[in-house]
Design an enzyme around this catalytic site. Structure first.
Site, PDB file in Angstrom:
ATOM      1  N   GLY A   1       0.794  -1.250   0.022  1.00  0.00           N
ATOM      2  CA  GLY A   1      -0.015  -0.146  -0.127  1.00  0.00           C
ATOM      3  C   GLY A   1       0.754   1.245   0.082  1.00  0.00           C
ATOM      4  O   GLY A   1       0.269   2.353  -0.207  1.00  0.00           O
TER       5      GLY A   1
ATOM      6  N   LYS B   1       9.815   2.712   0.001  1.00  0.00           N
ATOM      7  CA  LYS B   1       8.703   2.663   1.114  1.00  0.00           C
ATOM      8  C   LYS B   1       8.358   3.891   1.127  1.00  0.00           C
ATOM      9  O   LYS B   1       9.249   4.833   1.737  1.00  0.00           O
ATOM     10  CB  LYS B   1       9.013   1.870   2.371  1.00  0.00           C
TER      11      LYS B   1
ATOM     12  N   ASP C   1      -2.772   7.122   1.921  1.00  0.00           N
ATOM     13  CA  ASP C   1      -1.943   8.206   1.062  1.00  0.00           C
ATOM     14  C   ASP C   1      -0.770   7.475   0.675  1.00  0.00           C
ATOM     15  O   ASP C   1      -0.045   8.304  -0.304  1.00  0.00           O
ATOM     16  CB  ASP C   1      -1.534   9.580   1.918  1.00  0.00           C
TER      17      ASP C   1
ATOM     18  N   ARG D   1       6.288 -12.918   0.962  1.00  0.00           N
ATOM     19  CA  ARG D   1       5.887 -12.953   2.432  1.00  0.00           C
ATOM     20  C   ARG D   1       4.869 -14.227   2.298  1.00  0.00           C
ATOM     21  O   ARG D   1       4.645 -14.848   1.399  1.00  0.00           O
ATOM     22  CB  ARG D   1       5.049 -11.879   3.067  1.00  0.00           C
TER      23      ARG D   1
ATOM     24  N   ASP E   1       1.307 -11.571   6.897  1.00  0.00           N
ATOM     25  CA  ASP E   1       1.919 -10.485   5.645  1.00  0.00           C
ATOM     26  C   ASP E   1       3.201  -9.855   6.073  1.00  0.00           C
ATOM     27  O   ASP E   1       3.808  -9.085   5.203  1.00  0.00           O
ATOM     28  CB  ASP E   1       0.760  -9.509   5.272  1.00  0.00           C
TER      29      ASP E   1
END
EC number: 2.7.7.-
Length: 504
Positions: free
Chosen positions: A102, A123, A135, A193, A262
């Protein structure tokens, strides 16, 4: 950074790196192509020259405007194929069918001179299809914590993702308060993962499940390709690596905070530094994540949660282990049950090393755990207590009052100390040799929350000297570093008020 002539010849410019993206080759079922969204007013805060050298990148490249532009998504390398990974996961015990990157984007993959893979992931690079109305940003506070801790864990010998650089910006990001946005460039052989497998299992997409397993084996476990059952061999390897990783976390006093599936690496790496903490006083029930109200990921529960997460991975791999569901379950269960034995072997060997014991004898674990019980009862510092124990004098009439006086229940320490002295004598231990051996495994410096907080506060005020100083200190956690003695002191009282949560 000192380099040998051979290594100098391997250092390359950003554009001449052997760049590719093997994960992008898997196809659209596994990821979504997405371009980073540039931050406003970006600036490079810190660059890890040692890691750059390992990857084969000339550290001088960090000074080029093109490097920051590439990191910020304003400059794309010809071979660049940025993608956001798809995965699912069990979060705090509850299955979430779709998660994914995300706020992280894989920029590509570099092969170093030795053929090792370094997947580079930005990241805080902006929203992706998996942002779930977020966001897609990372804040300076959390980015500093991951930048420092991932490299600190590497220096401690704990398998982990790494951090190549950290950038700040003038862009405002809202969490509990308004903060500034930042970018962290992570590096690891792979960011796949447990949840990467779960998403296809629960969708019934077993062709994609097989393809992912084949990819992981071919790129990261090539020795398993010749096994009779490669996917079963993969599961066995992941069980072993995870068991060893969890033992290492316990031995250095590290609490992850969000051990969701995750956030569990298929390579057995420490992955996703959100709310984490190194224990100060030894507290088996230590919960580092302020959001973990039930204490699911408390320090003492981490080994069992590791096993629980492996059971989720085993479930996801069942269709690949055998056509018969019952036979597949039996195969997975047999490997799953190896976990405790592997964990205990690694953990007990680590405890013996922390006590300076060379040989394996009955009662060693009890001796170590009784020392831990003393620390818990008197709220003694975990890291410093083991470090100070190296100074124990095993002589018959030795004065160990310096150690003894740290404890409230001095009589209980005396009883334990006599057992420890007897155990050392049973193997003919030499105090000087033992002290040196203990100081090689018991760190003096770890990333305590108050040290990270001081670096964060100064960075938020525009000063990065403390960040760089702390980064350098943590690269040598076992060295005395007398000029930095204050960084090995017990935390001040105000440190108790520091909390970290899932937004950290």
């Amino acid at each position: 950074m000192s380099t040998s002539p051979a290594s100098v010849t391997r250092l390359r410019s950003l554009e001449s790196l052997d760049f590719t993206n093997s994960y992008a080759r898997l196809g659209p079922a596994f990821h979504t192509p997405v371009e980073p969204t540039p931050l406003s007013e970006p600036h490079l805060i810190s660059f890890n020259t040692a890691l750059a050298g390992q990857i084969g990148l000339d550290p001088a490249e960090a000074a080029r405007p093109e490097f920051l532009a590439w990191l910020n998504g304003e400059y794309r390398l010809p071979a660049g194929e940025p993608v956001a990974m798809l995965y699912a996961g069990h979060q705090f015990g509850h299955f979430v069918p779709q998660l994914g990157d995300g706020r992280a984007i894989i920029l590509g993959e570099v092969l170093d001179a030795d053929g090792r893979r370094w997947e580079l992931q930005s990241k805080g690079a902006g929203p992706t299809p998996y942002s779930r109305n977020g966001d897609g940003r990372a804040v300076l506070r959390s980015s500093i914590r991951e930048y420092l801790c991932s490299e600190a864990m590497h220096a401690l010998g704990v398998p982990t993702t790494r951090a190549l650089c950290l950038a700040g910006s003038g862009e405002e990001v809202y969490r509990e308060r308004i903060e500034t946005g930042a970018l962290l460039l992570r590096a690891a052989p792979s960011h796949v993962r447990f949840g990467s497998f779960e998403v296809f299992y629960y969708r019934g997409q077993f062709t994609q499940l097989q393809r992912l397993a084949d990819y992981v084996i071919a790129h990261h476990y090539p020795e398993l390709q010749q096994a009779d059952n490669p996917c079963l061999a993969l599961y066995r390897e992941v069980v072993e690596r995870t068991a060893r990783l969890l033992a290492q976390w316990q031995l250095v006093g590290f609490a992850h905070g969000v051990m969701n599936t995750d956030n569990m690496s298929i390579l057995g790496l420490t992955l996703d530094y959100g709310p984490f903490g190194f224990m100060d006083t030894f507290e088996p029930g230590f919960v580092c994540n302020h959001s973990d109200h039930a204490g699911r990921y408390a320090f003492e529960r981490q080994p069992d949660i590791g096993l629980w997460n492996l059971s989720c991975l085993g479930q996801a791999l069942l269709p690949l282990l055998d056509e018969d569901p019952g036979a597949a379950a039996e195969l997975a269960t047999a490997r799953f049950e190896d976990y405790h034995e592997i964990f205990n072997q690694c953990y007990e060997a680590g405890l013996r090393a922390k006590l300076g014991l060379r040989e394996t004898k009955a009662g060693d674990r009890a001796l170590a755990e009784d020392f831990l019980a003393l620390l818990a009862a008197d709220a003694r510092d975990y890291t410093l207590s083991f470090r100070r124990l190296a100074g124990f004098d095993s002589g018959e009439n030795a004065d160990n009052s310096g150690l003894r006086d740290q404890f409230i229940n001095r009589e209980a320490f005396d009883v334990w100390a006599r057992r420890y002295r007897d155990r050392l004598r049973r193997e003919g231990s030499d105090d000087a040799e033992r002290r040196a051996a203990m100081n090689r495994v018991n760190p003096k410096y770890v990333l305590r929350n108050h040290l990270a907080q001081q670096a964060i506060e100064q960075a938020e005020a525009g000063s990065y000297g403390e960040l760089e100083r702390l980064h350098a200190i943590l690269q040598r956690p076992f060295d005395e570093q007398p000029e930095h003695e204050a960084y090995a002191a017990e935390p001040p009282d105000w440190a108790r008020s520091i909390t970290v949560s899932c937004s950290s």
